[in-house]
Design a protein around this motif. Structure first.
Motif, PDB file in Angstrom:
ATOM      1  N   LEU A  77       0.855  -1.258   0.009  1.00  0.00           N
ATOM      2  CA  LEU A  77       0.620   0.168  -0.017  1.00  0.00           C
ATOM      3  C   LEU A  77       0.809   1.206   0.258  1.00  0.00           C
ATOM      4  N   TYR A  79       1.503   5.252   0.548  1.00  0.00           N
ATOM      5  CA  TYR A  79       0.651   6.631   1.389  1.00  0.00           C
ATOM      6  C   TYR A  79       1.082   7.460   1.151  1.00  0.00           C
ATOM      7  N   GLN A  90       6.371  10.389   0.674  1.00  0.00           N
ATOM      8  CA  GLN A  90       6.016   8.627   0.366  1.00  0.00           C
ATOM      9  C   GLN A  90       6.702   7.390   0.348  1.00  0.00           C
ATOM     10  N   THR A  92       5.284   3.174   1.430  1.00  0.00           N
ATOM     11  CA  THR A  92       5.217   2.060   1.425  1.00  0.00           C
ATOM     12  C   THR A  92       4.839   0.888   2.546  1.00  0.00           C
ATOM     13  N   ILE A 139      -8.879  -1.198   4.933  1.00  0.00           N
ATOM     14  CA  ILE A 139      -8.196  -0.289   4.660  1.00  0.00           C
ATOM     15  C   ILE A 139      -8.241   0.583   4.856  1.00  0.00           C
ATOM     16  N   ASP A 140      -7.102   1.318   5.607  1.00  0.00           N
ATOM     17  CA  ASP A 140      -6.823   2.703   5.816  1.00  0.00           C
ATOM     18  C   ASP A 140      -6.952   3.306   4.896  1.00  0.00           C
ATOM     19  N   GLN A 141      -7.998   3.782   4.791  1.00  0.00           N
ATOM     20  CA  GLN A 141      -7.586   5.110   3.188  1.00  0.00           C
ATOM     21  C   GLN A 141      -7.263   7.041   3.693  1.00  0.00           C
ATOM     22  N   LEU A 144      -4.109   7.484   1.106  1.00  0.00           N
ATOM     23  CA  LEU A 144      -3.787   6.018   0.741  1.00  0.00           C
ATOM     24  C   LEU A 144      -3.678   6.777  -0.939  1.00  0.00           C
ATOM     25  N   LYS A 145      -3.059   5.950  -1.678  1.00  0.00           N
ATOM     26  CA  LYS A 145      -3.126   6.623  -2.922  1.00  0.00           C
ATOM     27  C   LYS A 145      -2.614   5.865  -3.998  1.00  0.00           C
ATOM     28  N   GLU A 146      -1.896   4.640  -3.890  1.00  0.00           N
ATOM     29  CA  GLU A 146      -2.098   3.239  -4.169  1.00  0.00           C
ATOM     30  C   GLU A 146      -2.659   2.284  -3.811  1.00  0.00           C
ATOM     31  N   ILE A 147      -2.906   1.159  -4.336  1.00  0.00           N
ATOM     32  CA  ILE A 147      -3.241  -0.227  -3.984  1.00  0.00           C
ATOM     33  C   ILE A 147      -2.842  -1.164  -5.066  1.00  0.00           C
TER      34      ILE A 147
END
Length: 447
Positions: A77, A79, A90, A92, A139-141, A144-147
């Motif tokens: 994930l 962030y 960023q 991960t 998932i903690d939003q 959050l940028k990308e899964i």
């Protein structure tokens, strides 16, 4: 001069006839004989240590104890955060998801390998692992940028990879995937295999089935980590002496001479870690929840020999008691050197027992050792006592002691009970035969 000589003669006569002095001498001899008895225990421990060394060596060449951990699904994930300087950074993180259901069905085929005179238990197992992943993880939003579904991977912990006998094909939904060696979660799974998970974005928030077969070699122990929200494990084997261990005992089990069958069931509420988490190391908690089975040798011979040596003091005391009572009741004087020879013959039993049992069945070794020791003492007592009656009593006592000790060794769970009952009976018999002796007026006759 005559008075002085007479005093020495009286003192010498008292030394020969004093019952108290005789008892003191016998007690000292008995305590001294415990020294070779303790040396025998050291020999047993040394041989046992050598046996364990051989066990470790053979296991290291075959495969060590095995533990299955997983599968664990890991999704990166990404962030974004603002730091104190108002710059975007960023980071991960990794989301770890455990299966909602985990089922393991296995068959364990034991083997005994020999190195010299030592035997080591190893096994080959065939495990069928299946289950279900519920990918509807929260998932903690926040930030959050990308899964990164394309970088998701699956990890399966196998403690000794040398034990894998065939290639593992992992069935993920409709896809069959070959696994790769090495763990991508070294802090959580030190040793294992991993695989990339395809089409995860399409299946996310859905239920996905998985399965794989694992043919695994190992030594002595096979254990599992209950990673499933509901974990069910069923094992069967022709091994008749299993030891179930770990944090869970089987819900049902059947053990017989033909082998064993055992079934475990563990729920999410039975363990101390969740179904999913982010970037936390749950290795210790997962390890604490493990369970499995040991394939042990039934009451290993060194354990039996050690337990028998613990009765050395009792055995020597009882035989010396018979000799002493023969002195008292038959008026036959026995020299301390003769007591010593009898005590050494009793110690010889334990040396013979451990040495012979390394080459044959323990029961046969016990029969031979007890027979040799009993024969030595009985033949010697024939000359010492000059009485077939008292020799027969002594022989019966020795036979009773060795029979009692053998039964006690076989009944491991009731050893303390048997020992306490046996000692009570022995004390009662001794009190009965000595009840009419006037110890104040008693003297040992001198020949």
């Amino acid at each position: 001069m005559n008075t002085e000589q007479s005093s020495f003669e009286k003192f010498g006569h008292w030394l020969k006839q004093s019952v108290g002095l005789k008892l003191s001498t016998i007690t000292i001899l008995m305590l001294l004989l415990l020294i070779p008895a303790s040396m025998i225990k050291s020999i047993i421990h040394e041989r046992e240590s050598q046996n364990r060394s051989v066990l470790r060596e053979v296991s290291s060449k075959w495969a060590n104890e095995q533990q299955l951990n997983g599968p664990i699904l890991t999704i990166p994930l990404v962030y974004e955060y603002l730091n104190n300087e108002n710059e975007t950074i960023q980071k991960t993180k990794h989301l770890h998801i455990l299966p909602d259901q985990l089922n393991v069905y296995g068959n364990i085929e034991p083997k005994t390998l020999k190195r010299g005179i030592y035997e080591v238990v190893v096994y080959s197992s065939k495990l069928k692992v299946s289950g279900l992943f519920d990918l509807n993880a929260k998932i903690d939003q926040s930030g959050l940028k990308e899964i990164q579904f394309d970088k998701a991977f699956m990890s399966i912990g196998i403690s000794d990879l040398r034990g894998i006998e065939d290639q593992i094909q992992f069935q993920w939904g409709k896809n069959k995937i070959s696994v790769q060696p090495g763990s991508r979660l070294p802090n959580m799974i030190p040793s294992g295999v991993s695989l990339d998970v395809p089409n995860l974005a399409e299946n996310f928030t859905k239920m996905v089935n998985f399965s794989f077969d694992l043919n695994l070699q190992g030594s002595q122990n096979l254990s599992f980590i209950p990673v499933g929200g509901s974990t069910q494990v069923e094992l069967q084997s022709p091994w008749s002496s299993p030891s179930f261990n770990g944090n869970f005992i089987p819900k049902t089990r059947e053990v017989s001479d033909k082998g064993f069958t055992a079934k475990w069931k563990a729920l999410l509420l039975n363990r101390n870690y969740p179904q999913s988490w982010v970037d936390r190391n749950m290795a210790d908690r997962m390890q604490d929840s493990s369970f499995g089975v040991d394939l042990i040798m039934p009451l290993d011979d060194y354990q039996k020999a050690t337990r028998s040596a613990k009765y050395a003091a009792m055995t020597i005391s009882l035989i010396f008691l018979v000799f002493f009572l023969v002195e008292i009741l038959n008026g036959k004087k026995i020299h301390p050197f003769q007591y010593t020879l009898v005590g050494l013959a009793l110690c010889l039993f334990y040396v013979l027992l451990i040495s012979i049992s390394e080459h044959t069945n323990f029961n046969i070794a016990y029969l031979i050792s007890a027979g040799v020791s009993s024969l030595l003492i009985s033949l010697y007592s024939t000359s010492v006592f000059n009485s077939l009656k008292f020799t027969a009593i002594l022989s019966s006592t020795i036979l009773g002691i060795y029979t009692f000790l053998f039964v006690t060794l076989q009944l491991a769970d009731y050893a303390l009970l048997m020992g306490s009952i046996g000692l009570t009976v022995i004390l009662a018999i001794t009190m009965f035969f000595t009840r009419n002796i006037n110890w104040y007026k008693l003297h040992v006759s001198a020949e």
